[in-house]
Motif scaffolding. Sequence first.
Motif, PDB file in Angstrom:
ATOM      1  N   SER A 288       0.991  -1.069  -0.117  1.00  0.00           N
ATOM      2  CA  SER A 288       0.150   0.036   0.127  1.00  0.00           C
ATOM      3  C   SER A 288       0.661   1.166  -0.041  1.00  0.00           C
ATOM      4  O   SER A 288       0.418   2.201  -0.685  1.00  0.00           O
ATOM      5  CB  SER A 288      -0.807   0.059   1.122  1.00  0.00           C
ATOM      6  N   ALA A 289       2.236   1.367   0.732  1.00  0.00           N
ATOM      7  CA  ALA A 289       2.732   2.424   0.706  1.00  0.00           C
ATOM      8  C   ALA A 289       3.787   2.443  -0.471  1.00  0.00           C
ATOM      9  O   ALA A 289       4.176   3.573  -0.810  1.00  0.00           O
ATOM     10  CB  ALA A 289       3.525   2.321   2.085  1.00  0.00           C
ATOM     11  N   LEU A 290       4.148   1.096  -0.953  1.00  0.00           N
ATOM     12  CA  LEU A 290       5.499   1.111  -2.051  1.00  0.00           C
ATOM     13  C   LEU A 290       4.966   0.954  -3.312  1.00  0.00           C
ATOM     14  O   LEU A 290       5.823   0.929  -4.139  1.00  0.00           O
ATOM     15  CB  LEU A 290       6.400   0.399  -1.263  1.00  0.00           C
TER      16      LEU A 290
ATOM     17  N   HIS B 223       8.735  10.622  -0.339  1.00  0.00           N
ATOM     18  CA  HIS B 223       7.725  10.641   0.385  1.00  0.00           C
ATOM     19  C   HIS B 223       7.027   9.280   0.658  1.00  0.00           C
ATOM     20  O   HIS B 223       6.502   9.071   1.775  1.00  0.00           O
ATOM     21  CB  HIS B 223       6.455  11.390  -0.485  1.00  0.00           C
ATOM     22  N   GLU B 224       7.537   8.488  -0.187  1.00  0.00           N
ATOM     23  CA  GLU B 224       7.217   7.061  -0.102  1.00  0.00           C
ATOM     24  C   GLU B 224       8.019   6.322   1.002  1.00  0.00           C
ATOM     25  O   GLU B 224       7.813   5.547   1.702  1.00  0.00           O
ATOM     26  CB  GLU B 224       7.304   6.029  -1.222  1.00  0.00           C
TER      27      GLU B 224
ATOM     28  N   SER C   2      12.519  -2.917   2.522  1.00  0.00           N
ATOM     29  CA  SER C   2      11.803  -2.037   1.432  1.00  0.00           C
ATOM     30  C   SER C   2      12.113  -0.633   1.666  1.00  0.00           C
ATOM     31  O   SER C   2      12.546   0.228   0.692  1.00  0.00           O
ATOM     32  CB  SER C   2      10.470  -2.446   1.213  1.00  0.00           C
ATOM     33  N   GLY C   3      11.928  -0.153   2.755  1.00  0.00           N
ATOM     34  CA  GLY C   3      12.419   1.307   3.091  1.00  0.00           C
ATOM     35  C   GLY C   3      13.629   1.661   2.721  1.00  0.00           C
ATOM     36  O   GLY C   3      14.055   2.631   2.214  1.00  0.00           O
ATOM     37  N   ALA C   4      14.527   0.662   2.965  1.00  0.00           N
ATOM     38  CA  ALA C   4      15.946   0.876   2.993  1.00  0.00           C
ATOM     39  C   ALA C   4      16.335   1.223   1.422  1.00  0.00           C
ATOM     40  O   ALA C   4      17.110   1.948   0.886  1.00  0.00           O
ATOM     41  CB  ALA C   4      16.948  -0.032   3.843  1.00  0.00           C
ATOM     42  N   ASP C   5      15.699   0.149   0.691  1.00  0.00           N
ATOM     43  CA  ASP C   5      15.844   0.276  -0.687  1.00  0.00           C
ATOM     44  C   ASP C   5      15.348   1.362  -1.520  1.00  0.00           C
ATOM     45  O   ASP C   5      15.912   1.938  -2.345  1.00  0.00           O
ATOM     46  CB  ASP C   5      15.234  -1.032  -1.298  1.00  0.00           C
ATOM     47  N   LEU C   6      14.287   2.188  -0.852  1.00  0.00           N
ATOM     48  CA  LEU C   6      13.821   3.267  -1.383  1.00  0.00           C
ATOM     49  C   LEU C   6      14.792   4.478  -1.118  1.00  0.00           C
ATOM     50  O   LEU C   6      14.971   5.175  -1.976  1.00  0.00           O
ATOM     51  CB  LEU C   6      12.478   3.568  -0.530  1.00  0.00           C
ATOM     52  N   VAL C   7      15.341   4.423  -0.092  1.00  0.00           N
ATOM     53  CA  VAL C   7      16.397   5.578   0.564  1.00  0.00           C
ATOM     54  C   VAL C   7      17.598   5.421  -0.460  1.00  0.00           C
ATOM     55  O   VAL C   7      18.138   6.525  -1.063  1.00  0.00           O
ATOM     56  CB  VAL C   7      16.588   5.547   1.898  1.00  0.00           C
ATOM     57  N   ASN C   8      18.110   4.282  -0.803  1.00  0.00           N
ATOM     58  CA  ASN C   8      19.263   3.987  -1.661  1.00  0.00           C
ATOM     59  C   ASN C   8      18.928   4.594  -2.864  1.00  0.00           C
ATOM     60  O   ASN C   8      19.589   5.081  -3.711  1.00  0.00           O
ATOM     61  CB  ASN C   8      19.524   2.793  -1.363  1.00  0.00           C
TER      62      ASN C   8
ATOM     63  N   ARG D 136      22.450  -1.602   2.278  1.00  0.00           N
ATOM     64  CA  ARG D 136      21.138  -1.649   2.908  1.00  0.00           C
ATOM     65  C   ARG D 136      21.205  -1.897   4.237  1.00  0.00           C
ATOM     66  O   ARG D 136      20.555  -1.378   4.836  1.00  0.00           O
ATOM     67  CB  ARG D 136      20.459  -2.816   1.881  1.00  0.00           C
ATOM     68  N   TYR D 137      22.322  -2.564   4.459  1.00  0.00           N
ATOM     69  CA  TYR D 137      22.371  -2.778   6.022  1.00  0.00           C
ATOM     70  C   TYR D 137      22.548  -1.324   6.839  1.00  0.00           C
ATOM     71  O   TYR D 137      21.955  -1.071   7.713  1.00  0.00           O
ATOM     72  CB  TYR D 137      23.750  -3.548   6.430  1.00  0.00           C
ATOM     73  N   LEU D 138      23.339  -0.697   6.171  1.00  0.00           N
ATOM     74  CA  LEU D 138      23.663   0.909   6.754  1.00  0.00           C
ATOM     75  C   LEU D 138      22.441   1.526   6.872  1.00  0.00           C
ATOM     76  O   LEU D 138      22.182   2.161   7.791  1.00  0.00           O
ATOM     77  CB  LEU D 138      24.639   1.546   6.094  1.00  0.00           C
TER      78      LEU D 138
END
Length: 348
Positions: free
Chosen positions: A98-100, A126-127, A149-155, A203-205
Motif C-alpha cells: 500500500s505504501a510502496l 515521500h514513499e 523495502s524502506g532502505a531500498d527506497l532511500v538508496n 542496505r545494512y547501513l
Amino acid sequence: MTDDLERGGRLARNLGGGISVMLHDLYGDAAPPSGAALIISDVSALTSESVRRLRQVLSTVRAPGVPFLALIHGNLGRGEIQATALGATRVMAASTASALLLNAVATLTGGGPDTRSARRWRHQIHEAHAAFVSLFRADQAPPPAVVESGADLVNQAIREAKVRNWLDVVANFDDVTHRHCLSVAGIAAEFARILGLSEADSRYLVKGALLHDIGKAKIPLAILNKPAPLTPLERKEMDRHPALGHAMLLTGDYDALTLSVVRSHHEYLDGSGYPDGLRGSQIPDLVRLITICDIFAALIEARPYKAPKSAQEAYAILTQMTAKLDVDLVRAFGEVAAACEPSRPASA
C-alpha cells in the motif's frame, strides 16, 4: 492477477488515476487481458494450484521484456523462491504494497526523462517517509521486510537525486523524530555511496539508520516534542531510547549487527557514551558509521530551541571529536558533508 478482487481493487486504487489497471481473477472463468506493460500478482498463498494457474496465465499474456512484480503474503523468503521460479522481475512483501507499490511500478515500467526527474525522486522520498511512519510504532517491532523495502527506497532516491535534495524535502516533514531518522538514512546512503559499499552493505547501513531511534517511539511525546532544552530528568528519560529500541527489536527477526546499531549508536570510542559505556574495538564499524551520520544530522537540523548549523560548521565539530569518533571515517565523511551544503547560485 489476484485471488481476491476486492483486495486487488484496493491496490489498483493506490496507483491513482494516471495508470490504467486491469484486474484478473486467477480463479475466475474470464480470459486474462493482454497487452500489459507490467504484470502484478497478488495471491494469498503460493500453493501448487495457484502457482500452476499463475504459470498458465503468464505463458499466455506475458510478452518478452514485460516486467512481472510478485507481491508475497506470508514467508517472504519462501515466496521469493517460488516467484523467482515463475520468472518474477521483482518480489515485494504484500504488507508494504500500500505504501510502496506506486514507486515499484514507476521503477519497473521506466518511462521518459520526466519519470527520472525531480518529480520521481520527490515521490520516492515521500514513499520512504510513508514506509517509515508505518514502522515507527510503540506497540510492536516493525516487520523486517518493511524496513528492507524502506532502505531500498532511500538508496534508490539517493542514487537518483542529490543528498541535499533529500534533506530539503525531509526538512518539510512535521514530526521531529521522523524527520531526523530520514535525514540520517539519506546521509547514510550517501556515505555508503562515497565509501563504495556493496548494495548489501549499503542496505545494512541504511536499515540501521532508519531503525536507530526506534526506541523513541516509547518516549513520552511531551519530552520528544518539547520546544526547549530538556531538564536533567527529561534527558535521563530520553537517554533510555537505545535500550528501549533494542528491547523492541529483540521480539522481531533482526540480526545482531542491526540490534547493535540500535543499542549502541550513542557509544563513543573513549567509553563516554551510553547505555553500556563501550569503548574502542567493542564498537562495530557499522555503529561507528551511523554515529557519525547521526551527530551530523542533529547538528544541521533546525529545532525549536536551536538554529541549524551549516554543513561546514557541523563537519568541523566532527573533526574535533577525535577521542570519540573514528578519525578515518570522519575524514572520509568530509565528502558527504560537502554534498550536504546548499548549492550556491552561479555568479553573474
